[in-house]
Write a protein that holds these residues in place. Structure first.
Motif, PDB file in Angstrom:
ATOM      1  N   PRO A 106     -13.274  12.404   3.820  1.00 23.92           N
ATOM      2  CA  PRO A 106     -13.346  11.871   5.189  1.00 23.92           C
ATOM      3  C   PRO A 106     -14.270  10.664   5.360  1.00 23.92           C
ATOM      4  CG  PRO A 106     -14.603  13.914   5.012  1.00 23.92           C
ATOM      5  CD  PRO A 106     -13.869  13.741   3.714  1.00 23.92           C
ATOM      6  N   VAL A 107     -15.167  10.397   4.391  1.00 20.30           N
ATOM      7  CA  VAL A 107     -16.112   9.289   4.538  1.00 20.30           C
ATOM      8  C   VAL A 107     -15.724   8.085   3.684  1.00 20.30           C
ATOM      9  CG1 VAL A 107     -18.014  10.804   5.176  1.00 20.30           C
ATOM     10  CG2 VAL A 107     -17.665  10.226   2.764  1.00 20.30           C
ATOM     11  N   MET A 108     -14.527   8.100   3.114  1.00 29.47           N
ATOM     12  CA  MET A 108     -14.021   6.943   2.365  1.00 29.47           C
ATOM     13  C   MET A 108     -12.744   6.457   3.023  1.00 29.47           C
ATOM     14  SD  MET A 108     -14.428   8.090  -1.642  1.00 29.47           S
ATOM     15  CE  MET A 108     -13.646   6.590  -2.254  1.00 29.47           C
ATOM     16  N   THR A 109     -12.573   5.146   3.064  1.00 25.42           N
ATOM     17  CA  THR A 109     -11.326   4.606   3.604  1.00 25.42           C
ATOM     18  C   THR A 109     -10.171   5.007   2.689  1.00 25.42           C
ATOM     19  OG1 THR A 109     -11.432   2.519   2.393  1.00 25.42           O
ATOM     20  CG2 THR A 109     -12.553   2.619   4.541  1.00 25.42           C
ATOM     21  N   ILE A 110      -8.964   5.007   3.235  1.00 28.33           N
ATOM     22  CA  ILE A 110      -7.821   5.413   2.411  1.00 28.33           C
ATOM     23  C   ILE A 110      -7.588   4.397   1.288  1.00 28.33           C
ATOM     24  CG2 ILE A 110      -6.792   6.761   4.258  1.00 28.33           C
ATOM     25  CD1 ILE A 110      -4.928   3.728   3.493  1.00 28.33           C
ATOM     26  N   GLY A 111      -7.900   3.135   1.546  1.00 28.29           N
ATOM     27  CA  GLY A 111      -7.764   2.122   0.501  1.00 28.29           C
ATOM     28  C   GLY A 111      -8.687   2.391  -0.672  1.00 28.29           C
ATOM     29  N   ASP A 112      -9.952   2.759  -0.378  1.00 27.50           N
ATOM     30  CA  ASP A 112     -10.907   3.059  -1.443  1.00 27.50           C
ATOM     31  C   ASP A 112     -10.491   4.290  -2.247  1.00 27.50           C
ATOM     32  OD1 ASP A 112     -12.503   0.911  -0.873  1.00 27.50           O
ATOM     33  OD2 ASP A 112     -13.936   2.019   0.359  1.00 27.50           O
ATOM     34  N   GLN A 113      -9.867   5.274  -1.577  1.00 27.54           N
ATOM     35  CA  GLN A 113      -9.475   6.492  -2.276  1.00 27.54           C
ATOM     36  C   GLN A 113      -8.293   6.245  -3.216  1.00 27.54           C
ATOM     37  OE1 GLN A 113      -9.821  10.296  -0.048  1.00 27.54           O
ATOM     38  NE2 GLN A 113     -10.350   9.027   1.709  1.00 27.54           N
ATOM     39  N   ILE A 114      -7.367   5.405  -2.796  1.00 27.46           N
ATOM     40  CA  ILE A 114      -6.258   5.040  -3.688  1.00 27.46           C
ATOM     41  C   ILE A 114      -6.787   4.169  -4.828  1.00 27.46           C
ATOM     42  CG2 ILE A 114      -4.016   3.907  -3.848  1.00 27.46           C
ATOM     43  CD1 ILE A 114      -3.665   4.483  -0.850  1.00 27.46           C
ATOM     44  N   ASP A 115      -7.687   3.258  -4.487  1.00 33.44           N
ATOM     45  CA  ASP A 115      -8.275   2.350  -5.477  1.00 33.44           C
ATOM     46  C   ASP A 115      -9.048   3.124  -6.546  1.00 33.44           C
ATOM     47  OD1 ASP A 115      -9.196  -0.359  -6.431  1.00 33.44           O
ATOM     48  OD2 ASP A 115     -11.141   0.512  -5.892  1.00 33.44           O
ATOM     49  N   GLU A 116      -9.687   4.223  -6.150  1.00 35.68           N
ATOM     50  CA  GLU A 116     -10.473   5.018  -7.089  1.00 35.68           C
ATOM     51  C   GLU A 116      -9.606   5.522  -8.239  1.00 35.68           C
ATOM     52  OE1 GLU A 116     -14.020   8.202  -6.428  1.00 35.68           O
ATOM     53  OE2 GLU A 116     -12.086   8.751  -5.553  1.00 35.68           O
ATOM     54  N   ALA A 117      -8.393   5.967  -7.915  1.00 26.86           N
ATOM     55  CA  ALA A 117      -7.486   6.456  -8.960  1.00 26.86           C
ATOM     56  C   ALA A 117      -7.072   5.334  -9.904  1.00 26.86           C
ATOM     57  CB  ALA A 117      -6.250   7.080  -8.310  1.00 26.86           C
ATOM     58  N   ILE A 118      -6.832   4.146  -9.347  1.00 25.65           N
ATOM     59  CA  ILE A 118      -6.425   3.007 -10.178  1.00 25.65           C
ATOM     60  C   ILE A 118      -7.584   2.541 -11.056  1.00 25.65           C
ATOM     61  CG2 ILE A 118      -5.513   0.645 -10.119  1.00 25.65           C
ATOM     62  CD1 ILE A 118      -4.341   1.343  -7.348  1.00 25.65           C
ATOM     63  N   MET A 119      -8.781   2.479 -10.472  1.00 27.75           N
ATOM     64  CA  MET A 119      -9.964   2.025 -11.200  1.00 27.75           C
ATOM     65  C   MET A 119     -10.283   2.951 -12.377  1.00 27.75           C
ATOM     66  SD  MET A 119     -13.731   1.122  -9.610  1.00 27.75           S
ATOM     67  CE  MET A 119     -13.815   2.691  -8.764  1.00 27.75           C
ATOM     68  N   LEU A 120     -10.046   4.265 -12.186  1.00 25.23           N
ATOM     69  CA  LEU A 120     -10.375   5.232 -13.229  1.00 25.23           C
ATOM     70  C   LEU A 120      -9.483   5.077 -14.454  1.00 25.23           C
ATOM     71  CD1 LEU A 120     -12.042   7.781 -13.991  1.00 25.23           C
ATOM     72  CD2 LEU A 120     -10.241   9.147 -12.920  1.00 25.23           C
ATOM     73  N   HIS A 121      -8.232   4.664 -14.245  1.00 26.41           N
ATOM     74  CA  HIS A 121      -7.257   4.679 -15.338  1.00 26.41           C
ATOM     75  C   HIS A 121      -6.759   3.302 -15.774  1.00 26.41           C
ATOM     76  CE1 HIS A 121      -7.039   9.034 -15.204  1.00 26.41           C
ATOM     77  NE2 HIS A 121      -6.764   9.011 -13.922  1.00 26.41           N
ATOM     78  N   THR A 122      -7.244   2.228 -15.168  1.00 25.80           N
ATOM     79  CA  THR A 122      -6.793   0.888 -15.556  1.00 25.80           C
ATOM     80  C   THR A 122      -7.981  -0.059 -15.689  1.00 25.80           C
ATOM     81  OG1 THR A 122      -6.529  -0.062 -13.334  1.00 25.80           O
ATOM     82  CG2 THR A 122      -4.702   1.279 -14.184  1.00 25.80           C
ATOM     83  N   ASP A 123      -7.723  -1.259 -16.215  1.00 23.38           N
ATOM     84  CA  ASP A 123      -8.757  -2.291 -16.352  1.00 23.38           C
ATOM     85  C   ASP A 123      -8.539  -3.426 -15.352  1.00 23.38           C
ATOM     86  OD1 ASP A 123      -9.965  -0.959 -18.516  1.00 23.38           O
ATOM     87  OD2 ASP A 123      -8.514  -1.841 -19.911  1.00 23.38           O
ATOM     88  N   LEU A 124      -7.797  -3.176 -14.289  1.00 21.01           N
ATOM     89  CA  LEU A 124      -7.500  -4.216 -13.308  1.00 21.01           C
ATOM     90  C   LEU A 124      -8.772  -4.648 -12.566  1.00 21.01           C
ATOM     91  CD1 LEU A 124      -4.211  -2.823 -11.683  1.00 21.01           C
ATOM     92  CD2 LEU A 124      -4.424  -4.657 -13.380  1.00 21.01           C
ATOM     93  N   SER A 125      -8.809  -5.909 -12.180  1.00 19.01           N
ATOM     94  CA  SER A 125      -9.935  -6.414 -11.386  1.00 19.01           C
ATOM     95  C   SER A 125      -9.853  -5.846  -9.977  1.00 19.01           C
ATOM     96  CB  SER A 125      -9.883  -7.941 -11.332  1.00 19.01           C
ATOM     97  OG  SER A 125      -8.730  -8.363 -10.605  1.00 19.01           O
ATOM     98  N   ALA A 126     -10.930  -6.025  -9.207  1.00 16.90           N
ATOM     99  CA  ALA A 126     -10.975  -5.516  -7.837  1.00 16.90           C
ATOM    100  C   ALA A 126      -9.874  -6.139  -6.984  1.00 16.90           C
ATOM    101  CB  ALA A 126     -12.342  -5.791  -7.225  1.00 16.90           C
ATOM    102  N   ASP A 127      -9.636  -7.441  -7.158  1.00 22.61           N
ATOM    103  CA  ASP A 127      -8.591  -8.110  -6.376  1.00 22.61           C
ATOM    104  C   ASP A 127      -7.204  -7.581  -6.753  1.00 22.61           C
ATOM    105  OD1 ASP A 127     -10.450  -9.611  -5.043  1.00 22.61           O
ATOM    106  OD2 ASP A 127     -10.220 -11.385  -6.328  1.00 22.61           O
ATOM    107  N   ALA A 128      -6.982  -7.405  -8.050  1.00 18.62           N
ATOM    108  CA  ALA A 128      -5.685  -6.900  -8.508  1.00 18.62           C
ATOM    109  C   ALA A 128      -5.462  -5.471  -8.040  1.00 18.62           C
ATOM    110  CB  ALA A 128      -5.592  -6.985 -10.028  1.00 18.62           C
ATOM    111  N   ARG A 129      -6.539  -4.684  -8.008  1.00 17.84           N
ATOM    112  CA  ARG A 129      -6.411  -3.302  -7.546  1.00 17.84           C
ATOM    113  C   ARG A 129      -6.063  -3.259  -6.058  1.00 17.84           C
ATOM    114  NH1 ARG A 129     -11.338  -2.498 -10.263  1.00 17.84           N
ATOM    115  NH2 ARG A 129     -12.349  -1.985  -8.275  1.00 17.84           N
ATOM    116  N   ARG A 130      -6.651  -4.160  -5.285  1.00 16.20           N
ATOM    117  CA  ARG A 130      -6.346  -4.180  -3.853  1.00 16.20           C
ATOM    118  C   ARG A 130      -4.873  -4.542  -3.628  1.00 16.20           C
ATOM    119  NH1 ARG A 130      -9.238  -4.046   0.867  1.00 16.20           N
ATOM    120  NH2 ARG A 130      -8.268  -5.045   2.680  1.00 16.20           N
ATOM    121  N   VAL A 131      -4.366  -5.464  -4.430  1.00 16.83           N
ATOM    122  CA  VAL A 131      -2.943  -5.814  -4.333  1.00 16.83           C
ATOM    123  C   VAL A 131      -2.090  -4.590  -4.672  1.00 16.83           C
ATOM    124  CG1 VAL A 131      -1.104  -7.196  -5.373  1.00 16.83           C
ATOM    125  CG2 VAL A 131      -3.305  -8.260  -4.818  1.00 16.83           C
TER     126      VAL A 131
END
Length: 325
Positions: A106-131
């Motif tokens: 409840p204290v994380m935006t939905i974008g950050d929560q989806i991004d967390e899964a991508i960040m854990l398993h990929t080497d994408l940059s922050a900008d690429a992850r947001r896309v």
């Protein structure tokens, strides 16, 4: 014939002590092929969710004891360490939990929560992850994703939160998607949208799907194969056409009779008498026998083995095997 993506052999899950175990999953065995959609059905307490959670070792041990083999892409998941499982959870196997609000932070935006899964398993940059996050939000039909990416879960409806949970599960294009009652507590219109969305995702990524539900109508529309569970046991496993046309187990027959259809005139909905027994109360024989209309003496002392009724249809019932219907 393709090699199974997931193969479960003799899976058992029990609680309590070794001397007095309470078995909630009993000798469960089945497989899922790449790209296949199977439905796992049964009443509450039948062991569907516990089976699904055991696949990724999400059942706390202790107090639970989990035995058997769960092969995914040739690896036995029950033998892997936590770090090895972390590389599979979310990346190769996605999981959609029953309650979207309890599975979202409840204290994380939905974008950050989806991004967390991508960040854990990929080497994408922050900008690429947001896309990537925006692409996922569009994929699950989120209106105005550019704005909603920075919104918190409590500002969403139940249907919107479920879309976020599905986006998280699909973030890394998993080979297998496990959906545990993904349309629970959603109204009929939103249920249809969520299921259509999952079909689109499956088509786009060729993901296999294990759909856990009590809704046989959803299974008929969504799946190629059905596994019927009761009191921790698999009672029937069949392709969708065979099961609906000629169910073999009395429990499956009762479930299908309980579904109200628009083509039938009936004044009262069919009801299977009794309820699912508490874990550990039936220690031998067929667990469905107290409610079974065709039970035999043999049913009380010996669990029937699976008998084949065609190339893609098996059921475990002494009465049906002996021609008693």
């Amino acid at each position: 014939m393709s090699k199974p993506l997931l193969e479960i052999r003799d899976l058992n899950v029990s609680f309590g002590t070794k001397d007095k175990p309470l078995c909630v999953v009993n000798d469960v065995s089945f497989s899922i092929n790449p790209g296949e959609a199977i439905g796992v059905v049964g009443e509450s307490g039948s062991g569907k969710s516990m089976t699904a959670l055991s696949i990724l070792q999400l059942v706390p041990t202790p107090p639970a004891r989990v035995t058997g083999q769960v092969y995914f892409d040739g690896k036995d998941l029950l033998q892997l360490s936590n770090s090895e499982l972390t590389s599979i959870r979310g990346k190769e196997i996605g999981f959609i939990f029953q309650e979207p609000m309890s599975s979202l932070n409840p204290v994380m935006t939905i974008g950050d929560q989806i991004d967390e899964a991508i960040m854990l398993h990929t080497d994408l940059s922050a900008d690429a992850r947001r896309v990537k996050v925006l692409e996922l939000l569009r994929l699950v039909g989120m209106p105005d994703p550019e704005t909603r990416i920075d919104v918190y879960p409590d500002q969403f409806s139940g249907g919107m939160r479920q879309r976020v949970v599905i986006a998280i599960a699909m973030a890394c294009n998993p080979k297998l998607l496990i959906a545990d009652e993904p349309t629970t507590a959603l109204d009929v219109t939103i249920q249809a949208q969520v299921l259509d969305m999952m079909l689109d995702i499956r088509k786009q990524y060729n993901s296999a799907i294990m759909l856990i539900t009590h809704d046989l109508g959803v299974v008929a529309e969504f799946c190629e194969r059905v596994i019927v569970m009761y009191a921790g046991h698999i009672l029937e496993d069949a392709d969708i056409n065979s099961l609906f046309a000629s169910p073999k187990h009395p429990y499956t027959q009762g479930l299908l009779k309980s579904v109200l259809t628009l083509t039938e005139k009936q004044h009262r909905l069919y009801q299977i008498q009794g309820s699912v027994p508490p874990p550990g109360t039936i220690k031998e024989g067929c667990p469905f026998r107290p409610r079974c209309p065709v039970r035999m003496d043999r049913c009380a002392v010996e669990m029937p083995p699976m008998k084949s009724y065609g190339p893609t249809h098996v059921a475990a019932c002494w009465a049906t095997a002996e021609g008693v219907e």
